[in-house]
Scaffold this active site. Structure first.
Site, PDB file in Angstrom:
ATOM      1  N   ALA A 166      36.981  -1.584  50.500  1.00  0.00           N
ATOM      2  CA  ALA A 166      35.802  -0.730  50.255  1.00  0.00           C
ATOM      3  C   ALA A 166      34.494  -1.362  50.698  1.00  0.00           C
ATOM      4  O   ALA A 166      33.453  -0.721  50.617  1.00  0.00           O
ATOM      5  CB  ALA A 166      35.734  -0.385  48.764  1.00  0.00           C
ATOM      6  N   GLY A 167      34.558  -2.602  51.168  1.00  0.00           N
ATOM      7  CA  GLY A 167      33.326  -3.280  51.554  1.00  0.00           C
ATOM      8  C   GLY A 167      32.933  -3.065  52.999  1.00  0.00           C
ATOM      9  O   GLY A 167      31.939  -3.619  53.460  1.00  0.00           O
ATOM     10  N   GLY A 217      33.529  -0.428  56.856  1.00  0.00           N
ATOM     11  CA  GLY A 217      34.167   0.585  57.703  1.00  0.00           C
ATOM     12  C   GLY A 217      34.660   1.836  57.005  1.00  0.00           C
ATOM     13  O   GLY A 217      33.909   2.539  56.308  1.00  0.00           O
ATOM     14  N   TYR A 252      50.514  -6.018  64.130  1.00  0.00           N
ATOM     15  CA  TYR A 252      49.745  -4.875  63.606  1.00  0.00           C
ATOM     16  C   TYR A 252      50.549  -3.566  63.744  1.00  0.00           C
ATOM     17  O   TYR A 252      50.662  -2.786  62.796  1.00  0.00           O
ATOM     18  CB  TYR A 252      48.418  -4.789  64.355  1.00  0.00           C
ATOM     19  CG  TYR A 252      47.463  -3.751  63.818  1.00  0.00           C
ATOM     20  CD1 TYR A 252      46.736  -3.985  62.647  1.00  0.00           C
ATOM     21  CD2 TYR A 252      47.278  -2.535  64.460  1.00  0.00           C
ATOM     22  CE1 TYR A 252      45.850  -3.044  62.160  1.00  0.00           C
ATOM     23  CE2 TYR A 252      46.388  -1.590  63.983  1.00  0.00           C
ATOM     24  CZ  TYR A 252      45.676  -1.843  62.830  1.00  0.00           C
ATOM     25  OH  TYR A 252      44.792  -0.904  62.341  1.00  0.00           O
ATOM     26  N   ALA A 253      51.121  -3.336  64.937  1.00  0.00           N
ATOM     27  CA  ALA A 253      51.872  -2.097  65.179  1.00  0.00           C
ATOM     28  C   ALA A 253      53.046  -1.976  64.220  1.00  0.00           C
ATOM     29  O   ALA A 253      53.299  -0.901  63.651  1.00  0.00           O
ATOM     30  CB  ALA A 253      52.361  -2.059  66.628  1.00  0.00           C
ATOM     31  N   LYS A 311      51.857  -1.053  60.740  1.00  0.00           N
ATOM     32  CA  LYS A 311      51.334   0.311  60.635  1.00  0.00           C
ATOM     33  C   LYS A 311      52.454   1.347  60.778  1.00  0.00           C
ATOM     34  O   LYS A 311      52.380   2.429  60.185  1.00  0.00           O
ATOM     35  CB  LYS A 311      50.220   0.541  61.665  1.00  0.00           C
ATOM     36  CG  LYS A 311      48.963  -0.295  61.367  1.00  0.00           C
ATOM     37  CD  LYS A 311      48.386   0.029  59.980  1.00  0.00           C
ATOM     38  CE  LYS A 311      47.116  -0.700  59.664  1.00  0.00           C
ATOM     39  NZ  LYS A 311      46.541  -0.365  58.352  1.00  0.00           N
ATOM     40  N   ILE A 324      38.140   3.718  65.799  1.00  0.00           N
ATOM     41  CA  ILE A 324      37.005   4.099  64.976  1.00  0.00           C
ATOM     42  C   ILE A 324      35.965   2.983  65.017  1.00  0.00           C
ATOM     43  O   ILE A 324      36.319   1.797  64.951  1.00  0.00           O
ATOM     44  CB  ILE A 324      37.463   4.347  63.505  1.00  0.00           C
ATOM     45  CG1 ILE A 324      38.711   5.254  63.464  1.00  0.00           C
ATOM     46  CG2 ILE A 324      36.329   4.929  62.674  1.00  0.00           C
ATOM     47  CD1 ILE A 324      38.572   6.605  64.125  1.00  0.00           C
ATOM     48  N   THR A 364      34.056   0.641  63.713  1.00  0.00           N
ATOM     49  CA  THR A 364      33.892  -0.183  62.498  1.00  0.00           C
ATOM     50  C   THR A 364      33.898  -1.652  62.920  1.00  0.00           C
ATOM     51  O   THR A 364      34.240  -1.971  64.068  1.00  0.00           O
ATOM     52  CB  THR A 364      35.054   0.025  61.504  1.00  0.00           C
ATOM     53  OG1 THR A 364      36.224  -0.598  62.063  1.00  0.00           O
ATOM     54  CG2 THR A 364      35.339   1.489  61.228  1.00  0.00           C
TER      55      THR A 364
END
Ligand code: NAD
Length: 249
Positions: A16-17, A19, A158-159, A162, A191, A193
């Site tokens: 929540a801090g 992006g 990462y992929a 996810k 996005i 961020t």
């Protein structure tokens, strides 16, 4: 989404801090929810809370990759607004890109620990709290990524995490449906961020060229879909994996 549609609800957002997580806190608060902003960076979570106002939001320092940290956050979260959150958004995430042959074990473990194990730990702990308190109409939103389908070179860790989030979401939706808890995930494209700020400009240019809308997304454009999935207006959406990519495949 409609102002006030989440009145009386408590939401917990990880990551929540920054992006997407921060934008999500903003929109859930706009729609009337009280928001618990969770991040391992407490200062960043506190900045989010400062923006929303401390009467309707609170910050918690939690490392989602640590079972102990997540577990001890549950009692603290309940105390904040005297109610277990019925909206949970798993937005905490990291990248450690690198070619497979050179990828340190640590980079694999770290990405797995936050993105997939963290999603598991938070989902399990807060679904239990909802069930124990007999709270109905729970909704959990997980952040996957279009990288789960694009499977970019240099992003094996990462992929894989996810893609795992998509499967995890579907299983959770099947197990929790009987408790009135819906579980869905979103696959954002690229996005704008801090996570994407470190991507080389040449790669971003390629992405923009491939994207039918010809631009990166804004965090609010993901948060709007999260707010919809968090609201009763999506009451029959469960186990879904929704691409929000501007058409990028
Ligand atoms: P970001 O880097 O801007 O924010 C991530 C936040 O997560 C940070 O505040 C960080 O402190 C927090 N965090 C990291 N590890 C944590 C941990 N162990 N415990 C608690 N908090 C932790 O990233 P973002 O772009 O907002 O991404 C949010 C989510 O969306 C991530 O899961 C990411 O993988 C996913 N996503 C982002 C994009 C994108 O283009 N930005 C695309 C697809 C998916």
């Amino acid at each position: 989404m409609s102002v006030g549609v989440l009145a009386g609800k408590v939401a917990l957002v990880t990551g929540a801090g920054s992006g997407i997580g921060r934008a999500t806190c903003r929109l859930l608060a706009r729609d009337g929810a009280k928001v618990i902003a969770v991040d391992r960076n407490l200062k960043a979570a506190q900045e989010t809370v400062q923006e929303l106002g401390s009467n309707r939001s609170a910050a918690l320092e939690v490392d989602v990759s640590s079972a102990q940290s997540v577990q001890s956050s549950v009692a603290e979260a309940l105390k904040k607004f005297q109610q277990a959150p019925t909206i949970v958004v798993n937005s905490a995430g990291i990248t450690r890109d690198g070619y497979l042959l050179k990828m340190p074990e640590r980079d694999y473990d770290d990405v797995y620990g936050v993105n997939l194990k963290g999603t598991f730990l938070v989902t399990q702990a807060y679904a239990k709290a909802m069930i124990e308190q007999k709270l109905e109409n729970g909704t959990i939103v997980n952040l996957s990524s279009i990288v789960a389908k694009m499977n970019n070179v240099g992003q094996a860790n990462y992929a894989a995490t996810k893609a795992g989030v998509i499967s995890f979401t579907e299983v959770a939706s099947k197990e929790f449906g009987k408790f009135g808890i819906r579980v869905n995930c979103i696959l954002p494209g690229y996005i704008d961020t801090p996570m994407v700020a470190v991507v080389p400009d040449s790669v971003k240019q390629q992405v923009v060229q491939r994207c039918p809308l010809g631009r990166l997304g804004q965090p609010e454009e993901i948060a709007e879909v999260i707010a919809f999935l968090a609201s009763p207006q999506s009451s029959y959406v469960n186990g879904a994996a929704i691409e929000v990519t501007g058409g990028l495949k």
